[in-house]
Enzyme design. Structure first.
Site, PDB file in Angstrom:
ATOM      1  N   HIS A   5       0.824  -1.198   0.000  1.00 27.79           N
ATOM      2  CA  HIS A   5       0.000   0.000   0.000  1.00 27.79           C
ATOM      3  C   HIS A   5       0.865   1.258   0.000  1.00 27.79           C
ATOM      4  CE1 HIS A   5       0.511  -0.669   4.436  1.00 27.79           C
ATOM      5  NE2 HIS A   5       0.738   0.632   4.403  1.00 27.79           N
ATOM      6  N   GLU A  56      -3.690   3.419   1.865  1.00 29.84           N
ATOM      7  CA  GLU A  56      -4.017   3.524   3.288  1.00 29.84           C
ATOM      8  C   GLU A  56      -4.177   5.000   3.610  1.00 29.84           C
ATOM      9  OE1 GLU A  56      -1.657   3.465   7.503  1.00 29.84           O
ATOM     10  OE2 GLU A  56      -1.045   1.981   6.023  1.00 29.84           O
ATOM     11  N   ASN A  60      -5.035  11.128  11.849  1.00 26.06           N
ATOM     12  CA  ASN A  60      -4.586  11.354  13.223  1.00 26.06           C
ATOM     13  C   ASN A  60      -5.592  12.304  13.859  1.00 26.06           C
ATOM     14  OD1 ASN A  60      -2.015   9.859  13.326  1.00 26.06           O
ATOM     15  ND2 ASN A  60      -1.460  11.254  11.680  1.00 26.06           N
ATOM     16  N   HIS A  74       3.471  11.553  -6.755  1.00 25.92           N
ATOM     17  CA  HIS A  74       2.055  11.341  -7.032  1.00 25.92           C
ATOM     18  C   HIS A  74       1.731   9.850  -6.979  1.00 25.92           C
ATOM     19  CE1 HIS A  74       4.073  11.010 -10.985  1.00 25.92           C
ATOM     20  NE2 HIS A  74       3.225  10.025 -11.173  1.00 25.92           N
TER      21      HIS A  74
END
Length: 129
Positions: A5, A56, A60, A74
């Site tokens: 990921h 992912e 936070n 990118h």
């Protein structure tokens, strides 16, 4: 070995999930809150994590914005038709950074769009054969 990921930090998790699912057509594969660490992870992609690389999103708790930095490049996503994809994204309110057209010094058709946190996403036309 394979890439599992790419992680991006987001200041508004639901806004980003909506962008990646509704505008880019990914599926929310899983989401989990971590109260002890005060963060939430959401994994999105076009297929099962056992077969595909996914994104992912990390939220936070209480952090609403990040500085992207100059080292980040990118994410690239292959699409069947870059012109159609950018038209659809624009119609859904997505931000186009670079309209569909040939890449610099090449012939591959590309475009760039931006996610809600400012991350650039390159759309690349599917290769024949």
């Amino acid at each position: 070995m394979r890439i599992l990921h790419t992680m991006l930090r987001t200041g508004d998790l639901q806004r980003s999930i909506d962008f990646y699912t509704q505008i880019l057509g990914m599926k929310l594969l899983r989401r989990k809150d971590y109260p002890d660490g005060e963060f939430t992870l959401a994994f999105l992609g076009y297929g099962d994590e056992s077969e595909q690389t996914v994104i992912e999103l990390t939220y936070n708790w209480g952090v609403e914005q990040y500085t992207l930095g100059s080292g980040y490049g990118h994410i690239a996503i292959e699409v069947d038709d870059v012109h159609q994809a950018t038209a659809r994204i624009k119609a859904q309110g997505g931000k186009i950074l670079r309209d569909a057209g040939p890449m610099n010094a090449g012939s591959t058709i590309i475009a760039f769009v931006e996610d809600p946190d400012g991350y650039p996403i390159e759309l690349i036309g599917a290769r024949a054969g």
